[in-house]
Design an enzyme around this catalytic site. Structure first.
Site, PDB file in Angstrom:
ATOM      1  NE  ARG A  35     109.961  38.009  35.905  1.00 17.48           N
ATOM      2  CZ  ARG A  35     109.131  38.822  35.294  1.00 17.48           C
ATOM      3  NH1 ARG A  35     107.836  38.535  35.281  1.00 17.48           N
ATOM      4  NH2 ARG A  35     109.555  39.916  34.698  1.00 17.48           N
ATOM      5  CD  GLU A 179     105.448  47.866  27.740  1.00 16.86           C
ATOM      6  OE1 GLU A 179     106.108  47.698  28.776  1.00 16.86           O
ATOM      7  OE2 GLU A 179     104.754  46.964  27.220  1.00 16.86           O
ATOM      8  CE  LYS A 221     102.735  47.644  30.335  1.00 15.21           C
ATOM      9  NZ  LYS A 221     102.532  46.185  30.322  1.00 15.21           N
ATOM     10  N   GLY A 264     107.610  48.774  35.648  1.00 16.85           N
ATOM     11  CA  GLY A 264     109.006  49.081  35.352  1.00 16.85           C
ATOM     12  C   GLY A 264     110.015  48.767  36.430  1.00 16.85           C
ATOM     13  N   GLY A 265     109.765  47.735  37.226  1.00 15.99           N
ATOM     14  CA  GLY A 265     110.733  47.368  38.252  1.00 15.99           C
ATOM     15  C   GLY A 265     110.509  48.041  39.591  1.00 15.99           C
ATOM     16  NE  ARG A 296     109.547  42.262  36.865  1.00 16.49           N
ATOM     17  CZ  ARG A 296     110.734  42.824  36.707  1.00 16.49           C
ATOM     18  NH1 ARG A 296     111.751  42.429  37.449  1.00 16.49           N
ATOM     19  NH2 ARG A 296     110.914  43.765  35.808  1.00 16.49           N
TER      20      ARG A 296
END
Length: 346
Positions: A35, A179, A221, A264-265, A296
């Site tokens: 990143r 998760e 999660k 999840g994007g 994110r």
């Protein structure tokens, strides 16, 4: 029930306390470096430390965040002045957590599928992290939707690993975040995602029960039920909210302390909008709080602005706090996209 039973129950409830959620800053060094590279930030330990300090020292973060998930490197780091990050989190009234899995590896005999590893020596690692101040943990399983995927073998292997991890956590005093993530990658429809998420959650809770995991002392999660990113027919927010809650009500025991979704994007705005709609329309039907455990979807605007420049820390922190506040409101069913439009105006 383990000797930590009451402490675990109290921690689990505190993690999903109303109007707040969790912030994941547990990217591995490799993921964090990738990143950074996209934004031309030198991938050094000092830059990773400085970035995590920016997040943890954001003023008023505890108004919207109950706890933070850390990576092994991060839980051992300190501010530039020498205060341990764990102490910064506790002083602010938040709870330190730790990522325990060691990543998804190829599942033997099942091309393209993954199983998450990290059970070896896990009991000892849990004891060390508890001593360092962590009070909850995270383990992520990943399932990809394809023509014949995920296979029963992949679902069962990951569910079993999640359950063994969760049992070890509760034995050692850490609340497990369980998760199981059905990935957003692919061309699958909303309906196909529902089928796979339904089957996955069923398998996970069967394994958790078999391993003696106390549902009152854990947090789930899950992914939201979404069409794949490459699907030509994208889901409406109403369909996402309705289908996701339907899947949870079918599979998640009422005793579970809370549901803290992964992003999840999804874009920051969609992750907030979907969570808010679920709470607005179905919150009173759910036996557990619906909140967030985003990485994110909260961090990215701050990272995009900071770019390794110490002069941009304050503004980056304001962007982080804005996203945390948006998701706090979403967990109450009170987020509106106008909040983002107003912030983006010059």
């Amino acid at each position: 029930m383990t000797s930590y039973g009451q402490e675990l129950r109290s921690t689990a409830l505190a993690m999903v306390a109303r109007g707040k959620g969790l912030l994941a800053i547990d990217e591995s060094n490799g993921t964090c470096n990738k990143r950074f590279k996209k934004l031309d930030i030198p991938a050094t330990e000092e830059n990773r430390r400085a970035y995590r300090e920016l997040i943890l020292t954001t003023p008023h973060l505890a108004d919207y965040i109950n706890g933070l998930i850390l990576y092994d490197e991060t839980i051992r780091q300190m501010t530039k002045e020498g205060t341990p990050f764990v102490q910064i989190i506790k002083n602010a009234g938040m709870i330190p957590g730790i990522k325990l899995d060691t990543g998804a590896k190829d599942l033997a005999g099942h091309q393209g599928e993954k199983v998450t590893e990290g059970l070896d020596l896990l009991r000892d690692r849990i004891a060390e992290y508890y001593e360092m101040g962590a009070r909850f943990a995270k383990w992520r399983a990943v399932l990809t939707i394809g023509d014949k995927a995920p296979s029963d073998a992949c679902i069962e292997a990951n569910a079993h690993a999640l359950a063994r991890y969760a049992a070890l956590c509760q034995e050692g005093g850490l609340v497990p975040i369980v998760e199981p993530e059905v990935l957003i990658d692919g061309e699958h429809t909303l309906e196909r995602c529902y089928q796979v998420t339904d089957k996955t959650l069923h398998s996970v809770f069967c394994q958790l029960y078999s391993q003696g995991v106390e549902f009152e002392q854990m947090v789930l999660k899950p992914n939201m039920v979404l069409a794949g990113q490459e699907c030509s027919q994208q889901s409406t927010p109403d369909a996402v909210a309705e289908t996701t809650v339907k899947c949870l009500l079918k599979n998640v025991p009422a005793a579970v302390s809370g549901v803290a979704f992964l992003s999840g994007g999804q874009s920051s705005e969609k992750a907030s909008a979907h969570l808010s709609l679920m709470n607005e329309r179905f919150g009173d039907q759910c036996p557990w709080p619906l909140t967030f455990s985003y990485g994110r979807a909260i961090q990215q605007p701050a990272l995009d602005h900071w770019r390794g420049d110490s002069h941009q820390v304050s503004e980056a922190q304001q962007r982080l706090l804005h996203r945390a506040k948006c998701n706090s409101l979403a967990s109450l069913g009170k987020y509106s996209s106008t909040m983002d439009r107003e912030r983006d105006r010059p």
